[in-house]
Design an enzyme around this catalytic site. Structure first.
Site, mmCIF file in Angstrom:
data_model
loop_
_atom_site.group_PDB
_atom_site.id
_atom_site.type_symbol
_atom_site.label_atom_id
_atom_site.label_comp_id
_atom_site.label_asym_id
_atom_site.label_seq_id
_atom_site.Cartn_x
_atom_site.Cartn_y
_atom_site.Cartn_z
ATOM 1 N N ASP A 10 0.968 -1.031 -0.002
ATOM 2 C CA ASP A 10 0.078 -0.079 -0.077
ATOM 3 C C ASP A 10 0.861 1.120 0.070
ATOM 4 O O ASP A 10 2.031 1.085 0.369
ATOM 5 C CB ASP A 10 -0.960 -0.095 1.315
ATOM 6 C CG ASP A 10 -1.670 1.192 1.575
ATOM 7 O OD1 ASP A 10 -2.283 1.398 0.434
ATOM 8 O OD2 ASP A 10 -1.605 1.879 2.762
ATOM 9 N N THR A 18 1.199 10.269 3.420
ATOM 10 C CA THR A 18 0.485 11.491 2.748
ATOM 11 C C THR A 18 -0.646 11.556 3.445
ATOM 12 O O THR A 18 -1.300 12.754 3.169
ATOM 13 C CB THR A 18 -0.033 10.760 1.272
ATOM 14 O OG1 THR A 18 -0.160 9.734 1.184
ATOM 15 C CG2 THR A 18 1.231 11.146 0.270
HETATM 16 P P1 B16 Z 1 -6.341 10.102 -4.109
HETATM 17 P P2 B16 Z 1 -3.635 4.354 -0.114
HETATM 18 C C1 B16 Z 1 -5.251 6.332 0.003
HETATM 19 O O1 B16 Z 1 -3.912 5.700 -0.243
HETATM 20 C C2 B16 Z 1 -5.369 7.140 1.069
HETATM 21 O O2 B16 Z 1 -5.270 6.501 2.335
HETATM 22 C C3 B16 Z 1 -6.836 7.701 1.313
HETATM 23 O O3 B16 Z 1 -6.787 8.461 2.271
HETATM 24 C C4 B16 Z 1 -7.006 8.308 -0.001
HETATM 25 O O4 B16 Z 1 -8.609 8.995 0.088
HETATM 26 C C5 B16 Z 1 -6.997 7.418 -1.211
HETATM 27 O O5 B16 Z 1 -5.834 6.939 -1.326
HETATM 28 C C6 B16 Z 1 -7.435 7.993 -2.655
HETATM 29 O O6 B16 Z 1 -6.423 9.079 -2.646
HETATM 30 O O7 B16 Z 1 -7.182 11.058 -3.648
HETATM 31 O O8 B16 Z 1 -5.074 10.664 -4.119
HETATM 32 O O9 B16 Z 1 -6.865 9.354 -5.338
HETATM 33 O O10 B16 Z 1 -3.509 3.782 1.390
HETATM 34 O O11 B16 Z 1 -4.483 3.294 -0.651
HETATM 35 O O12 B16 Z 1 -2.359 4.437 -0.555
HETATM 36 MG MG MG Z 2 -2.878 3.192 3.389
#
Ligand code: B16
Ligand code: MG
Length: 218
Positions: A10, A18
């Protein structure tokens, strides 16, 4: 346990934090909508998609919006988020990540990213980590969000491996469930209290290595 050949990581919470930038961006949007939004609320957004994150915030504020408005707010939030991401420094990679990945690569493991983020490409490039992954599966490639296993099944497929030959590193409950739904073991990054379903939990990738992890899993 079948011989492990592939490692699926992940992104947010495992490779880089982030979440703090997601929080700042969502906080700004919530302020615009007059919705109180705390760091504790932000915990609920970890690992879930952008749209689902907005829906959680709207639920906190007791606000209902049309599909079109929701799309607009998601775009608005992402623009704020990207301003932070464009300034991300390679030093922000979480402790031990570079060493863990380099060691695993040297030992012959195949390595993939399995993230919900649609911004994974730019994040990896800011961290100088593009070359560390043999496959990158992110929010632009999958239709269903974690806990659906799609992202990790696709990761295994792109690595040319069976699901049983892969393990997942995850910091969110939805991600641990996604690994299990895909028939893979999950290494929780965090505490057993936060990730009770994970097969093992470690605080992070610092000070450990893949041999150690596999020994603990078997
Ligand atoms: P984006 P992961 C996730 O990352 C985040 O933990 C989550 O908070 C976020 O909403 C999601 O990605 C979508 O991200 O807005 O950049 O498309 O933990 O799956 O790497
Ligand atoms: Mg994560």
């Amino acid at each position: 346990m079948k011989e492990i050949k592939g490692l699926l990581f992940d992104l947010d919470g495992v490779i880089v934090d982030t979440a703090k930038y997601h929080y700042l961006a969502w906080k700004e949007l919530a302020g615009k909508l007059n919705i109180p939004f705390t760091e504790k609320d932000n915990e609920r957004l970890k690992g879930v998609s952008r749209m689902k994150s907005l829906e959680i915030i709207l639920e906190i504020g007791g606000l209902k919006l049309s599909g079109e408005e929701k799309e607009e707010y998601c775009t608005y939030k992402n623009e704020i988020y990207l301003k932070y991401i464009h300034k991300l420094k390679k030093e922000e990679v979480l402790p031990g990540v570079n060493e863990f990945l380099a060691d695993a690569r040297e030992k012959g493991y195949r390595i993939a990213l399995g993230s919900a983020s649609k911004n994974a490409g730019i994040i990896l490039s800011r961290l100088n980590l593009v070359g560390a992954f043999d496959a990158v599966i992110d929010g632009t490639k999958v239709k269903t969000a974690k806990p659906d296993p799609e992202v990790f099944l696709l990761g295994a497929k792109e690595l040319g491996l069976s699901r049983e030959a892969c393990i997942v590193f995850e910091d969110a409950k939805a991600g641990v469930d996604a690994a299990h739904n895909g028939g893979m073991k999950a290494v929780g990054i965090g505490t057993k209290e936060n990730l009770p379903n994970a097969d093992i939990c470690i605080p992070g990738l610092f000070g450990t290595n893949i041999n150690e992890i596999i020994k603990q899993l078997s």
